[in-house]
Write a protein that holds these residues in place. Structure first.
Motif: not given
Lengths: 537, 424
Positions: A440-453
């Motif tokens: 679930l947490a891995l799936q949730g990464l798609q909505d996280n602001m991970l690129v350049g924050g």
């Protein structure tokens, strides 16, 4: 002066005019040909006609304008040609990166629904492999373009050197011809002007006409390429701070090779290629790389929090190629630098290159190449950390040492799925078969602001599509406008220097009659002469 | 203005090229059905389309997630349905067994029927989904969550699953538990279920006397300060046979009666109603020295909440040879009374869980229809962004065709006009 001589001068003039007309007709489609006009004048003192000049219809002012317009439009055309390849790459909706990322995260949803189901686990591995393969394919497509540009720069340089050599030669021949006859042959002048026009298609140059005779050509920064009968060579060379990049070098009169800044040449095919590479290709490659690194590092970090079905903590799910560092060719010593991503500061990772210059042995001045801002950073032991990366210097750098850092440029090339067995996928925190918390947490990464924050994976991709689309669009519009202007200037140039066959047909008729009339004059003279001779008999 | 022959030719060719390019572009749009083929055709639309297609993909993910959630919840509901039926039939059997007129043999036959129900329930508790995964093991879904134990009487079961309930993301901001673990279903009692009495020692060993509870425990004063705790009634019988009772709480301290005096060595007589901590219970029969009655709130940690233990206890006493003694009769009667009450509580619990599962199934339907609308919106937006308006495109196509034909005609006409043609 006799009627005979007058008629003869007319015949001679008519023949000249017919020659000129024929020459015009035969050269109607010859590139660089300038229409010629026979200038007739009255015979001196005792009548008759004489040919004053065979005049070349050439307007230096219009030619210069046209050349500069050609430079601009051929730069844009080269740019457009290249960028439309990226535009096409991103146009494929089914094989683009966005749907593949969606498939990957959708397979994680399946995994969360059935965390120990072998099919769901295989699905995650399969979509991950497809995704990474497509990232690599994108990278190699863009890298092929980089290499293609390196090759094209070499070709252009060869052509440019040929042209400047011929120009120097023509300067000499024209000077000699002038010395011999006082007049330069139109053919040689046409050839020389045509060479300048061809050169303008390849790069923007400055033309200075010395004493109204000799053409001196120089680079936009003033360095001479052709000076009288001498010419100086450009060379395609490896960039001193990036051996994989071909740039222009200038071989000066002392014989030493100087690297020219990449923005020296702005016009022509060469300028278009250079601008495309610096503005779009590097940036797109960096954006793809940044996306790959953010995905790999962010995913690995979350994956490590879970436990696989084999009971082991989640290992690296993805592999990624590390940052690339090149030491400047003129550094005091060749210092090896190890570079890695800083997982704790990955939000600071940017899609840019950096150049580093050491002010002293402990302080680095870092320039952000896409953006231009500059900051200083002290060395922490042998470590230098900034922008989501950490550099480790094996030896102490010296003041003045330079390094080129490409954190993400080729990252996607090494983007691959690291785990092999489905059991190694850490879907749960506990390793129990029904635990799906990490999935679930891995799936949730798609909505996280991970690129350049500040962007999700998809948003980052969308902004790349928007960047490339906008740039392509702007280039296309500019090219059309430029091309219109160039076409117009060409029409102006042609209206003065081009051949019109109808006009020449009329001239042909005219000069034929002219000839016949003069022949009739001679005939009449002869009749008159005969009349006089006949008086005796 | 002078026009050179080259200019005439070049301009004709340029306009042919331009017309042809435009014509092909519309042709390509019609062939692909898309207005935006390349990002450069409309960069804003192209990048928004990427974002909308992501929203669509995520919505689809949640829709897929709801399918598997619905599947699991529906299976759970169906199992819980059977479990409720089984508990009800167990209760019917116990009512039947409670009758004093039954012989040992009659009780044996009830016992064997009850065993059937017991085994059914264990089977249900170890139910699997379509993929062989155990429904009620928490995260431990690869082995039966209720394992058999050895011991006297009918074989008991032990819960070896864990207390987790698997969740799935069924909508952007909704994480739904899609599985219930065995502990929640079979070993829990809803709060507020009242007190349950067990005539046994603190360690579960049987009483030796013939003490039974006939009525209660019932709640008389919920405001009593000690109400809500667990109590033990402990009987001391001296050599003369006179019995006294004292009440202690879980910590071993004496509990006060309604008047505020400690219940300590109060004389006991059969038929007496004892009130302790706001709870009253009526007792019959004669205790042996050291006999105890445990009064615990049904959902207390030390109370028996385990359905399977209740049933095992009932089966064990049904199968017991009563040998006609008052003590055995008291054990039987007490156990059946206790188990009846415990089964009631377990049934309540199962029904509660089932209701919650049903509610979640309803929620899935609601989310489905909301998400369905959302999906339609996304598809519409995506289509508006990049799809082609055919009517417009086809009229544009005809227009371009006419333009191209005109350019071709103009080219031919211009090329055929030459003064040379008239020179004979």
């Amino acid at each position: 002066m006799s009627i005979f001589s007058i008629g003869l001068s007319g015949l001679n003039a008519a023949q000249n005019a017919l020659n000129t007309t024929s020459n015009n007709i035969s050269n109607v489609y010859t590139p660089g040909y300038n229409r010629e006009v026979t200038i007739l004048g009255e015979g001196r003192g005792d009548g008759g006609v004489r040919v004053n000049d065979i005049q070349r219809q050439f307007n230096q002012y219009v030619a210069n304008q046209l050349n500069s317009a050609t430079s601009s439009s051929s730069a844009l055309s080269a740019y457009q040609n290249q960028i439309s390849q990226i535009d096409n790459l991103l146009a494929d909706r089914d094989a683009g990166l966005a749907p593949l990322m969606q498939n990957f995260f959708s397979s994680l949803e399946d995994l969360a629904g059935a965390p120990s189901d072998p099919a769901a686990r295989q699905g995650v591995l399969g979509t991950a492999q497809t995704l990474t393969a497509q990232f690599r394919a994108f990278d190699s497509y863009l890298q092929d373009m980089q290499q293609g540009i390196n090759g094209q720069i070499r070709d252009e340089v060869i052509q440019i050197n040929n042209t400047t050599e011929q120009l120097a030669m023509l300067n000499r021949e024209i000077a000699l011809a002038r010395a011999r006859t006082g007049e330069a042959p139109n053919g040689l002048l046409n050839q020389r002007d045509q060479l300048v026009a061809e050169l303008s298609e390849r790069m923007d140059v400055r033309l200075v006409i010395q004493d109204g005779k000799s053409y001196n050509i120089s680079l936009p920064n003033g360095q001479p390429l052709v000076s009288g009968t001498n010419h100086y060579k450009l060379e395609a060379m490896d960039s001193p701070n990036d051996p994989q990049r071909t740039i222009l070098g200038y071989r000066d009169s002392g014989g030493s090779l100087v690297a020219l800044p990449e923005n020296t040449v702005k016009g022509g095919t060469l300028g278009g290629l250079m601008a495309f590479r610096a503005e779009t290709l590097d940036k797109t490659q960096n954006q793809i790389g940044q996306l790959a690194v953010s995905l790999a590092v962010g995913f690995n970090e979350q994956h490590a929090k879970g436990t696989g079905l084999d009971g082991e903590p989640g290992g690296d799910f993805f592999n990624i190629a590390g940052p690339t560092v090149f030491g400047h060719a003129h550094n005091i010593a060749d210092i090896a630098v190890e570079a890695s991503f800083d997982a704790t500061d990955i939000g600071a990772l940017r899609a840019t290159d950096y150049s580093i210059r050491f002010l002293d042995d402990a302080t680095a001045e870092i320039t952000v190449k896409q953006g231009g801002e500059r900051f200083t950073q002290p060395l922490d032991g042998d470590l230098l950390s900034f922008g989501g990366i950490t550099l480790s210097f094996t030896d102490a750098p010296q003041a003045g040492d330079r390094f080129e850092v490409q954190p993400v440029r080729r990252a996607a090339q090494g983007f691959e799925t690291a785990i092999e067995g489905t059991d190694q996928i850490a879907a749960g925190l506990s390793g129990a078969t029904g635990d799906n918390e990490n999935a679930l947490a891995l799936q949730g990464l798609q909505d996280n602001m991970l690129v350049g924050g500040r962007a999700s994976f998809n948003q980052a991709y969308a902004s790349m599509v928007s960047d490339v689309g906008n740039k392509t669009n702007v280039v296309q519009v500019n090219l059309e406008a430029r091309q219109g202007l160039t076409d117009q200037l060409r029409a102006v140039q042609q209206s003065e220097s081009g051949v019109n066959l109808d006009e020449e047909a009329a001239n042909l008729l005219r000069y034929q009659q002219f000839y016949a009339a003069n022949a009739r004059v001679i005939d009449t003279a002869s009749t008159i002469f005969d009349t006089i001779l006949g008086l005796r008999s | 203005m002078r026009i050179s022959t080259v200019t005439m030719y070049e301009q004709s060719i340029n306009s042919l090229n331009r017309q042809q390019g435009d014509f092909l572009k519309v042709g390509q749009q019609i062939a692909t059905g898309r207005r935006v083929v390349n990002p450069s055709d409309d960069p804003q639309a192209a990048s928004r389309a990427v974002a909308v297609s992501q929203a669509k993909a995520v919505t689809q993910q949640y829709a897929d997630s709801r399918i598997s959630a619905r599947n699991t919840l529906a299976q759970t509901e169906s199992v819980l349905n059977s479990v409720g039926d089984a508990i009800t039939s167990a209760k019917t059997l116990l009512v039947q067994a409670a009758s004093d007129t039954l012989s040992d043999a009659d009780r044996q036959s009830v016992a064997s029927e009850l065993r059937g129900v017991y085994e059914t329930l264990i089977g249900q508790a170890n139910a699997t989904d379509g993929n062989g995964r155990y429904l009620f093991g928490g995260y431990q879904d690869d082995s039966p969550p209720f394992a058999r134990t050895d011991g006297e009487g009918v074989s008991g079961v032990n819960y070896v699953g864990d207390g987790n309930a698997r969740e799935q993301r069924i909508d952007a901001s909704r994480l739904m538990a899609v599985a219930e673990n065995g502990k929640t279903i079979f070993q829990s009692v809803p709060s507020g279920a009242g007190y349950v009495a067990r005539a046994e020692l603190g360690d579960g060993a049987r009483n030796e006397g013939s003490l039974t509870f006939t009525s209660g425990p019932s709640r008389v004063d919920p405001n009593d300060p000690a109400f809500g705790g667990s109590f033990t009634l402990q009987f001391d019988v001296d050599d003369t046979g006179s019995a006294v009772v004292r009440a202690v709480d879980a910590a071993g301290d004496n509990v006060l009666d309604a008047e505020g005096t400690p219940i300590l060595n109060a004389p006991y007589a059969p038929g007496q109603t004892i009130s302790v901590g706001g709870v009253s219970i009526t007792l019959e029969g004669t205790p042996a020295n050291g006999d105890q009655i445990q009064l615990r709130p049904a959902n207390a940690d030390d109370a028996n909440q385990d359905l399977f233990k209740s049933l095992k206890d009932a089966i064990d006493v049904l199968e017991m040879d009563q040998q006609g003694t008052a003590e055995n009769r008291a054990l039987f009667r007490n156990t059946i009374n206790t188990v009846m009450r415990e089964l009631d509580n377990n049934l309540d619990n199962v029904l509660t869980v089932r209701a919650s599962v049903g509610a979640r199934l309803n929620e899935l339907d609601v989310v489905d229809s909301v998400a369905g609308n959302r999906m339609l919106n996304y598809e519409q937006t995506l289509s508006d962004l990049i799809d082609l308006d055919y009517a417009q495109a086809i009229s544009e196509y005809s227009l371009r065709q006419v333009g191209l034909q005109a350019a071709q005609k103009a080219f031919v006409d211009i090329k055929s006009m030459s003064l040379f043609d008239y020179l004979r």
